[in-house]
Design an enzyme around this catalytic site. Structure first.
Site, PDB file in Angstrom:
ATOM      1  N   HIS A  28      26.370  38.997  41.029  1.00 38.90           N
ATOM      2  CA  HIS A  28      26.604  37.660  40.458  1.00 38.90           C
ATOM      3  C   HIS A  28      25.373  37.146  39.736  1.00 38.90           C
ATOM      4  CE1 HIS A  28      30.237  36.374  43.131  1.00 38.90           C
ATOM      5  NE2 HIS A  28      30.600  37.006  42.037  1.00 38.90           N
ATOM      6  N   LYS A  66      42.172  46.327  51.213  1.00 44.22           N
ATOM      7  CA  LYS A  66      42.158  44.869  51.059  1.00 44.22           C
ATOM      8  C   LYS A  66      43.171  44.218  52.009  1.00 44.22           C
ATOM      9  CE  LYS A  66      41.416  40.912  48.479  1.00 44.22           C
ATOM     10  NZ  LYS A  66      40.996  40.255  47.276  1.00 44.22           N
ATOM     11  N   GLU A 100      34.991  48.406  41.884  1.00 44.98           N
ATOM     12  CA  GLU A 100      35.565  47.787  43.092  1.00 44.98           C
ATOM     13  C   GLU A 100      36.250  48.847  43.965  1.00 44.98           C
ATOM     14  OE1 GLU A 100      35.073  44.573  43.813  1.00 44.98           O
ATOM     15  OE2 GLU A 100      34.703  43.587  41.897  1.00 44.98           O
ATOM     16  N   ASN A 107      32.429  41.349  49.574  1.00 43.23           N
ATOM     17  CA  ASN A 107      31.418  40.918  48.602  1.00 43.23           C
ATOM     18  C   ASN A 107      30.301  41.944  48.432  1.00 43.23           C
ATOM     19  OD1 ASN A 107      32.666  38.459  47.988  1.00 43.23           O
ATOM     20  ND2 ASN A 107      31.794  37.515  49.817  1.00 43.23           N
ATOM     21  N   GLU A 128      38.447  34.126  55.342  1.00 44.90           N
ATOM     22  CA  GLU A 128      37.031  34.508  55.242  1.00 44.90           C
ATOM     23  C   GLU A 128      36.140  33.769  56.240  1.00 44.90           C
ATOM     24  OE1 GLU A 128      35.700  35.488  51.260  1.00 44.90           O
ATOM     25  OE2 GLU A 128      33.638  35.129  51.840  1.00 44.90           O
ATOM     26  N   ARG A 149      53.295  20.528  45.929  1.00 42.53           N
ATOM     27  CA  ARG A 149      52.548  20.857  47.166  1.00 42.53           C
ATOM     28  C   ARG A 149      52.786  22.293  47.638  1.00 42.53           C
ATOM     29  NH1 ARG A 149      54.238  15.619  48.308  1.00 42.53           N
ATOM     30  NH2 ARG A 149      52.538  14.144  48.005  1.00 42.53           N
ATOM     31  N   ARG A 196      36.055  39.264  56.135  1.00 46.01           N
ATOM     32  CA  ARG A 196      36.416  39.326  54.714  1.00 46.01           C
ATOM     33  C   ARG A 196      35.188  39.311  53.802  1.00 46.01           C
ATOM     34  NH1 ARG A 196      41.616  36.416  51.729  1.00 46.01           N
ATOM     35  NH2 ARG A 196      41.071  37.077  49.621  1.00 46.01           N
ATOM     36  N   HIS A 229      32.083  41.773  34.994  1.00 50.28           N
ATOM     37  CA  HIS A 229      31.987  41.598  36.446  1.00 50.28           C
ATOM     38  C   HIS A 229      31.846  42.937  37.184  1.00 50.28           C
ATOM     39  CE1 HIS A 229      32.578  39.838  40.366  1.00 50.28           C
ATOM     40  NE2 HIS A 229      33.586  40.668  40.590  1.00 50.28           N
ATOM     41  N   LYS A 257      43.534  34.328  47.422  1.00 51.73           N
ATOM     42  CA  LYS A 257      42.508  33.459  46.830  1.00 51.73           C
ATOM     43  C   LYS A 257      42.966  33.104  45.425  1.00 51.73           C
ATOM     44  CE  LYS A 257      38.234  34.798  49.149  1.00 51.73           C
ATOM     45  NZ  LYS A 257      36.879  35.384  48.968  1.00 51.73           N
TER      46      LYS A 257
HETATM   47  P1  NAD Z   1      41.432  39.499  32.927  1.00 53.68           P
HETATM   48  O1  NAD Z   1      42.544  38.875  33.628  1.00 53.68           O
HETATM   49  O2  NAD Z   1      40.653  38.677  31.955  1.00 53.68           O
HETATM   50  O3  NAD Z   1      41.971  40.833  32.224  1.00 53.68           O
HETATM   51  C1  NAD Z   1      41.082  41.598  31.435  1.00 53.68           C
HETATM   52  C2  NAD Z   1      41.634  41.780  30.014  1.00 53.68           C
HETATM   53  O4  NAD Z   1      42.621  42.779  30.048  1.00 53.68           O
HETATM   54  C3  NAD Z   1      42.296  40.541  29.443  1.00 53.68           C
HETATM   55  O5  NAD Z   1      42.008  40.460  28.069  1.00 53.68           O
HETATM   56  C4  NAD Z   1      43.786  40.813  29.663  1.00 53.68           C
HETATM   57  O6  NAD Z   1      44.618  40.135  28.753  1.00 53.68           O
HETATM   58  C5  NAD Z   1      43.823  42.297  29.459  1.00 53.68           C
HETATM   59  N1  NAD Z   1      44.906  43.009  30.129  1.00 53.68           N
HETATM   60  C6  NAD Z   1      45.283  42.923  31.429  1.00 53.68           C
HETATM   61  N2  NAD Z   1      46.214  43.818  31.699  1.00 53.68           N
HETATM   62  C7  NAD Z   1      46.462  44.504  30.566  1.00 53.68           C
HETATM   63  C8  NAD Z   1      47.307  45.578  30.212  1.00 53.68           C
HETATM   64  N3  NAD Z   1      48.071  46.193  31.120  1.00 53.68           N
HETATM   65  N4  NAD Z   1      47.322  45.996  28.928  1.00 53.68           N
HETATM   66  C9  NAD Z   1      46.510  45.415  28.008  1.00 53.68           C
HETATM   67  N5  NAD Z   1      45.656  44.424  28.266  1.00 53.68           N
HETATM   68  C10 NAD Z   1      45.636  43.973  29.540  1.00 53.68           C
HETATM   69  O7  NAD Z   1      40.347  40.099  33.965  1.00 53.68           O
HETATM   70  P2  NAD Z   1      40.523  40.903  35.322  1.00 53.68           P
HETATM   71  O8  NAD Z   1      39.378  41.815  35.351  1.00 53.68           O
HETATM   72  O9  NAD Z   1      41.883  41.397  35.482  1.00 53.68           O
HETATM   73  O10 NAD Z   1      40.314  39.765  36.426  1.00 53.68           O
HETATM   74  C11 NAD Z   1      39.121  39.010  36.481  1.00 53.68           C
HETATM   75  C12 NAD Z   1      39.420  37.689  37.134  1.00 53.68           C
HETATM   76  O11 NAD Z   1      39.911  37.932  38.453  1.00 53.68           O
HETATM   77  C13 NAD Z   1      38.218  36.791  37.278  1.00 53.68           C
HETATM   78  O12 NAD Z   1      38.572  35.482  36.881  1.00 53.68           O
HETATM   79  C14 NAD Z   1      37.888  36.832  38.767  1.00 53.68           C
HETATM   80  O13 NAD Z   1      37.308  35.632  39.224  1.00 53.68           O
HETATM   81  C15 NAD Z   1      39.257  37.050  39.345  1.00 53.68           C
HETATM   82  N6  NAD Z   1      39.231  37.711  40.680  1.00 53.68           N
HETATM   83  C16 NAD Z   1      39.934  37.119  41.665  1.00 53.68           C
HETATM   84  C17 NAD Z   1      39.963  37.701  42.919  1.00 53.68           C
HETATM   85  C18 NAD Z   1      40.771  37.078  44.012  1.00 53.68           C
HETATM   86  O14 NAD Z   1      40.668  37.498  45.174  1.00 53.68           O
HETATM   87  N7  NAD Z   1      41.592  36.110  43.701  1.00 53.68           N
HETATM   88  C19 NAD Z   1      39.280  38.896  43.163  1.00 53.68           C
HETATM   89  C20 NAD Z   1      38.594  39.489  42.110  1.00 53.68           C
HETATM   90  C21 NAD Z   1      38.573  38.876  40.856  1.00 53.68           C
HETATM   91  N1  GLY Z   2      37.555  39.433  46.140  1.00 52.30           N
HETATM   92  C1  GLY Z   2      37.096  39.037  47.425  1.00 52.30           C
HETATM   93  C2  GLY Z   2      38.150  38.483  48.310  1.00 52.30           C
HETATM   94  O1  GLY Z   2      39.294  38.445  47.957  1.00 52.30           O
HETATM   95  O2  GLY Z   2      37.849  38.033  49.385  1.00 52.30           O
END
Ligand code: NAD
Ligand code: GLY
Length: 371
Positions: free
Chosen positions: A260, A235, A191, A253, A245, A127, A249, A273, A149
């Site tokens: 999207h 942020k 971003e 977007n 949100e 939990r 917040r 993305h 998130k």
């Molecule tokens: P990802 O985690 O898939 O990383 C991208 C690629 O880079 C992967 O292959 C990873 O293994 C590689 N990588 C990461 N760091 C590295 C490094 N230092 N050296 C070599 N390779 C490396 O993608 P991302 O763009 O980091 O994140 C996208 C995800 O984040 C999505 O699932 C999205 O929904 C989520 N997201 C969440 C929030 C939130 O507020 N929680 C906000 C934006 C995006």
């Molecule tokens: N990436 C949007 C948020 O965290 O609210």
């Protein structure tokens, strides 16, 4: 160069530390200070993927052990397609077999996929246990690791299963970006430009002053520090004012409404993305100009920045405008049948509105068609 940015929340405030070389001191950061000990328990489960772990796993584990933590590891397969409930069970299995307790900590070492999954596992295991985010992609550093998130995808849509669960610490070591693939770096710059447009005119100006934004090698160490610090501050401010949100917040977007739609209509294969967000920002800027909320010169300045980062600014070829308009209706951001847009009003400020006539959206998209 080191910055510590507080995320102030009614409960569970925490720091974002940006410090080159800090990966080797993660254990010390996790202990806190004598005046403010972190109270994290002794057991730690490091969650990562093989691509990241092979570069940084040993250093993280050594630093945790040196600080007296007992460390176990859980490696998940790399990629958004593995951000599922099924993969999550690997974290729970590792937590069980290593007897993690309520005081224990998950450490997320990776990009946003690892961060979101580890955060969600931490929100739900017993939990709710501690999570420390150690983001290694630029996107995770400036966005995903901050704000609580967490979640996984459902076959019918991204991030449909999730929870808010704030980390205890976000530790950013900019040096790890040296191994990040260029396309991933560039996507995250979309971003960063977003924060400049919706929140931080000073950041926007600093980005405009840079000769190139398309890859890490073309950025000075000072500019990288500015990008990380200002983006994390933006942020942190927004999340501090609106953790769950309820209002503000939603401005994060910006560019995501049409972004999207473009992402999903091209099957997540053609644009990633950040690239989709860049296209969405161009569309939102043009909509704001058409509605006389924003001046054309500002839209042009944003376009120049996106081009300077070698990000796409037109729709992918063969994408159907009617399909985009239909897809907008299915988006999470639709409320009572009205599509919500984030539209800039000046460099550094934006509003959320559902008063955008479909004819204006269509006209803007027509102007962004390729060929
Ligand atoms: P990802 O985690 O898939 O990383 C991208 C690629 O880079 C992967 O292959 C990873 O293994 C590689 N990588 C990461 N760091 C590295 C490094 N230092 N050296 C070599 N390779 C490396 O993608 P991302 O763009 O980091 O994140 C996208 C995800 O984040 C999505 O699932 C999205 O929904 C989520 N997201 C969440 C929030 C939130 O507020 N929680 C906000 C934006 C995006
Ligand atoms: N990436 C949007 C948020 O965290 O609210």
């Amino acid at each position: 160069m080191q910055s510590v940015i507080p995320v102030s929340l009614p409960q569970h405030s925490y720091d974002i530390a940006i410090a080159p070389g800090s990966l080797d001191h993660l254990g010390t950061w996790m202990q806190g200070t004598p005046a403010q000990p972190s109270k994290l328990g002794q057991q730690v489960l490091v969650v990562s993927n093989p691509a990241v772990f092979e570069h940084y796993g040993d250093r993280v584990i050594a630093s945790l052990k040196q600080a007296g933590f007992t460390v176990a590891t859980c490696l998940l397969p790399d990629g958004e397609q593995h951000k599922t409930l099924d993969t999550l069970t690997k974290i729970y299995d590792a937590a069980l077999s290593n007897r993690l307790e309520r005081s224990s900590t998950f450490v997320a070492l990776g990009g946003g996929v690892i961060g979101d999954m580890t955060g969600f596992a931490a929100a739900t295991w017993l939990r709710g246990i501690n999570v420390v985010q150690v983001p290694t992609s630029l996107l995770a550093m400036v966005d995903a690791a901050i704000g609580g998130k967490t979640g996984v995808n459902h076959p019918q849509g991204k991030n449909l299963i999730g929870a808010f669960h704030q980390p205890r610490l976000v530790l950013i070591d900019p040096q790890v970006l040296q191994t990040l693939p260029v396309r991933e770096f560039r996507a995250a710059i979309a971003e960063v430009i977003k924060y400049g447009v919706i929140w931080d005119g000073e950041l926007f100006a600093q980005l405009e002053a840079a000769p190139q934004l398309d890859q890490l090698a073309n950025l000075s160490a000072e500019l990288l520090q500015v990008i990380l610090t200002h983006s994390c501050q933006a942020k942190a401010h927004v999340v501090s004012k609106d953790e769950k949100e309820a209002g503000l917040r939603a401005i994060l977007n910006y560019g995501h409404t049409i972004g999207h739609a473009v992402e999903s209509l091209t099957g997540y294969q053609v644009v990633n993305h950040g690239e989709a967000v860049a296209i969405g920002m161009v569309a939102a800027a043009q909509i704001a100009v058409a509605l006389q909320l924003w001046h054309e010169t500002n839209a042009q300045r944003q376009l120049t920045l996106l081009q300077n980062a070698h990000l796409p600014t037109r729709l992918p070829p063969d994408i159907d405008l009617d399909a985009i308009l239909t897809s907008l209706q299915a988006d999470k951001k639709v409320e009572a049948g009205q599509v919500r847009f984030v539209l800039p009003t000046q460099i550094g400020a934006a509003i959320v509105t559902d008063q955008v006539p479909t004819a204006v959206i269509r006209q803007v998209l027509q102007g962004m068609q390729t060929g």
